[in-house]
Design an enzyme around this catalytic site. Sequence first.
Site, mmCIF file in Angstrom:
data_model
loop_
_atom_site.group_PDB
_atom_site.id
_atom_site.type_symbol
_atom_site.label_atom_id
_atom_site.label_comp_id
_atom_site.label_asym_id
_atom_site.label_seq_id
_atom_site.Cartn_x
_atom_site.Cartn_y
_atom_site.Cartn_z
ATOM 1 N N GLY A 1 27.070 41.699 31.860
ATOM 2 C CA GLY A 1 27.855 42.603 32.716
ATOM 3 C C GLY A 1 28.553 41.880 33.860
ATOM 4 N N LYS B 1 40.331 37.555 44.898
ATOM 5 C CA LYS B 1 39.280 37.572 45.936
ATOM 6 C C LYS B 1 39.670 36.682 47.114
ATOM 7 C CE LYS B 1 35.583 38.591 42.650
ATOM 8 N NZ LYS B 1 34.694 37.965 41.664
HETATM 9 N N1 LIG Z 1 30.747 43.869 36.885
HETATM 10 C C1 LIG Z 1 30.585 43.264 38.061
HETATM 11 O O1 LIG Z 1 29.653 42.459 38.256
HETATM 12 C C2 LIG Z 1 31.540 43.535 39.173
HETATM 13 C C3 LIG Z 1 32.615 44.383 39.022
HETATM 14 N N2 LIG Z 1 33.458 44.632 40.075
HETATM 15 C C4 LIG Z 1 34.531 45.606 39.942
HETATM 16 O O2 LIG Z 1 33.934 46.893 39.796
HETATM 17 C C5 LIG Z 1 34.743 47.717 38.973
HETATM 18 C C6 LIG Z 1 33.918 48.221 37.810
HETATM 19 O O3 LIG Z 1 33.459 47.132 37.043
HETATM 20 P P1 LIG Z 1 32.375 47.345 35.894
HETATM 21 O O4 LIG Z 1 31.358 48.312 36.320
HETATM 22 O O5 LIG Z 1 31.961 45.984 35.491
HETATM 23 O O6 LIG Z 1 33.281 47.974 34.749
HETATM 24 P P2 LIG Z 1 32.802 48.736 33.431
HETATM 25 O O7 LIG Z 1 33.857 48.497 32.423
HETATM 26 O O8 LIG Z 1 31.407 48.401 33.116
HETATM 27 O O9 LIG Z 1 32.833 50.280 33.879
HETATM 28 C C7 LIG Z 1 34.007 50.989 34.106
HETATM 29 C C8 LIG Z 1 33.671 52.463 34.178
HETATM 30 O O10 LIG Z 1 34.825 53.200 34.554
HETATM 31 C C9 LIG Z 1 35.028 54.259 33.635
HETATM 32 N N3 LIG Z 1 36.466 54.487 33.525
HETATM 33 C C10 LIG Z 1 37.408 53.597 33.136
HETATM 34 N N4 LIG Z 1 38.622 54.190 33.171
HETATM 35 C C11 LIG Z 1 38.420 55.456 33.587
HETATM 36 C C12 LIG Z 1 39.274 56.549 33.807
HETATM 37 N N5 LIG Z 1 40.602 56.475 33.625
HETATM 38 N N6 LIG Z 1 38.728 57.720 34.216
HETATM 39 C C13 LIG Z 1 37.385 57.815 34.415
HETATM 40 N N7 LIG Z 1 36.526 56.804 34.223
HETATM 41 C C14 LIG Z 1 37.045 55.639 33.819
HETATM 42 C C15 LIG Z 1 34.377 53.823 32.329
HETATM 43 O O11 LIG Z 1 34.038 54.982 31.597
HETATM 44 P P3 LIG Z 1 33.211 54.906 30.204
HETATM 45 O O12 LIG Z 1 31.869 54.340 30.564
HETATM 46 O O13 LIG Z 1 33.128 56.306 29.754
HETATM 47 O O14 LIG Z 1 33.991 54.018 29.309
HETATM 48 C C16 LIG Z 1 33.180 53.048 32.862
HETATM 49 O O15 LIG Z 1 32.100 53.919 33.107
HETATM 50 C C17 LIG Z 1 35.933 46.861 38.579
HETATM 51 O O16 LIG Z 1 36.964 47.075 39.532
HETATM 52 C C18 LIG Z 1 35.403 45.436 38.715
HETATM 53 O O17 LIG Z 1 36.414 44.498 38.945
HETATM 54 C C19 LIG Z 1 33.262 44.059 41.308
HETATM 55 C C20 LIG Z 1 32.223 43.203 41.516
HETATM 56 C C21 LIG Z 1 31.295 42.850 40.464
HETATM 57 N N1 LIG Z 2 33.966 39.455 36.833
HETATM 58 C C1 LIG Z 2 33.626 39.210 38.186
HETATM 59 C C2 LIG Z 2 32.745 40.311 38.677
HETATM 60 C C3 LIG Z 2 32.606 40.322 40.122
HETATM 61 O O1 LIG Z 2 33.545 40.361 40.881
HETATM 62 C C4 LIG Z 2 32.869 37.898 38.287
HETATM 63 O O2 LIG Z 2 32.462 37.386 37.255
HETATM 64 O O3 LIG Z 2 32.742 37.384 39.413
#
Ligand SMILES: NC(=O)C1=CN([C@@H]2O[C@H](COP(=O)(O)OP(=O)(O)OC[C@H]3O[C@@H](n4cnc5c(N)ncnc54)[C@H](OP(=O)(O)O)[C@@H]3O)[C@@H](O)[C@H]2O)C=CC1
Ligand SMILES: N[C@@H](CC=O)C(=O)O
Length: 413
Positions: free
Chosen positions: A188, A206
Amino acid sequence: MQTITIGLLGLGTVGGGVVKLLQEHAAKIEQTTNVHFILKRVAVAHLDKPRNVSLPDKTILTDQIDEVLNDPEIQIIVETMGTVNRARQAITQAIYNHKSVITANKDLLAIDGPRLAQLAKSRHVDFLYEASVAGGIPILRVLSSSLVTDQISQVTGIINGTANYILSAMTSENVSYDKALMNAQKKGYAEANPTNDVKGIDTANKLSILSQFAFGKALDPNKLGIHGIENLTAAQLASANHFGYTIKLLAIAKRLNNKLYTFVGPTLIEHNDQLAQVNGVQNAVAVKSNALGSSVYTGPGAGAKPTANSILSDLAAAATDILDYDCGSEFNNYHNELTPCSLTTIPQSFLITTYGTSVKPTNAINWQGETNGNNYWSGLTPVISRQELESFLKSFPRSSAVSYLPVYNTAKL
Ligand SMILES: NC(=O)C1=CN([C@@H]2O[C@H](COP(=O)(O)OP(=O)(O)OC[C@H]3O[C@@H](n4cnc5c(N)ncnc54)[C@H](OP(=O)(O)O)[C@@H]3O)[C@@H](O)[C@H]2O)C=CC1
Ligand SMILES: N[C@@H](CC=O)C(=O)O
């Protein structure tokens, strides 16, 4: 005990982490904030997708974002769905609906953060995004509170967990690039589309946010020369190691007078530098400042709980502001006119690697060290100018492959 009602957009890695921490840390949260958070609605893209979090009531899930954004009881929107355009629309709508907003969306913040921050300020709501840089490391708060009065001259970050995880696995465990990327995705860490992670774009986004907090100047990521890790070769990793260096994907912003020199790309960093020892999904931000001197902040840069923890700290801050009728202060109120320049134009030392031969090039460079393998030769240059580097690269026949990487902190500014 006061009550604050929240709406969540996205229930993936990060959104799921937010739900879990709200449940697991409920007693501590209530004791320290005196707030009982009610998660009223959660928007997702696919209603029927299996989830590894338990929601108090399945009916709070919706695939209609507007039901969350327009719910008059919801006071804070937590955006963890990613994407740029849909998230921008949702955040704007939330702000117009007088809801404070918390987001981890660095892709959006890097291109539209300052405008959204001004919009939130004008509508007297909070707009907080600690999780957007270095996941779990509370670096934005350090810069905007603990270091708010200090003069910062340089920030250097390992701020992409996926890239650092891949490089560490390739360097110390001999894992292939593809396998390491797959593992980062499973854990993840990677973005839905990992292109931004490996091409340095996420790092540049970033750095743009980091620069806004450290120097008061948001950088336009489209104007940064960005290099990724996707074309790094085993020969480069082995040669760097031979000379006493590790290769890390670095983001550098260095202030000199009214100029801000920046670089995003793989860089050789001495084995004994603290940053060289930051491995796996760990991130680090090294800050040089006038009063404090050198300080380094490390921790997990991605993953469900570390990232959610940063979001929950924003949630506590936003809830306090709502209860104190004190919303609308900028997360970062430092603004400064600086001219961005590329650090690559400054004389520095490079690792040059030529492929298809293990023989030393004939050019008149006072090599600081050299090594070769079956099918490559690598040399470490002294500090040379950009022109010298380019004329050296041009001296190779078009058919031969040659690559170069800068050596950290050798730039003579
Ligand atoms: N992963 C990480 O470690 C980190 C991520 N981030 C940021 O956090 C954010 C989320 O990342 P992450 O959790 O990894 O992403 P995921 O892909 O795991 O989750 C995205 C979620 O958003 C939902 N979603 C996407 N499009 C829509 C929409 N149009 N309407 C409603 N729901 C929607 C998806 O729904 P469904 O589940 O139904 O498909 C899913 O639940 C991103 O901006 C990422 O850059 C920041 C720091 C660290
Ligand atoms: N994809 C990003 C998630 C956090 O911002 C990373 O790997 O650092």
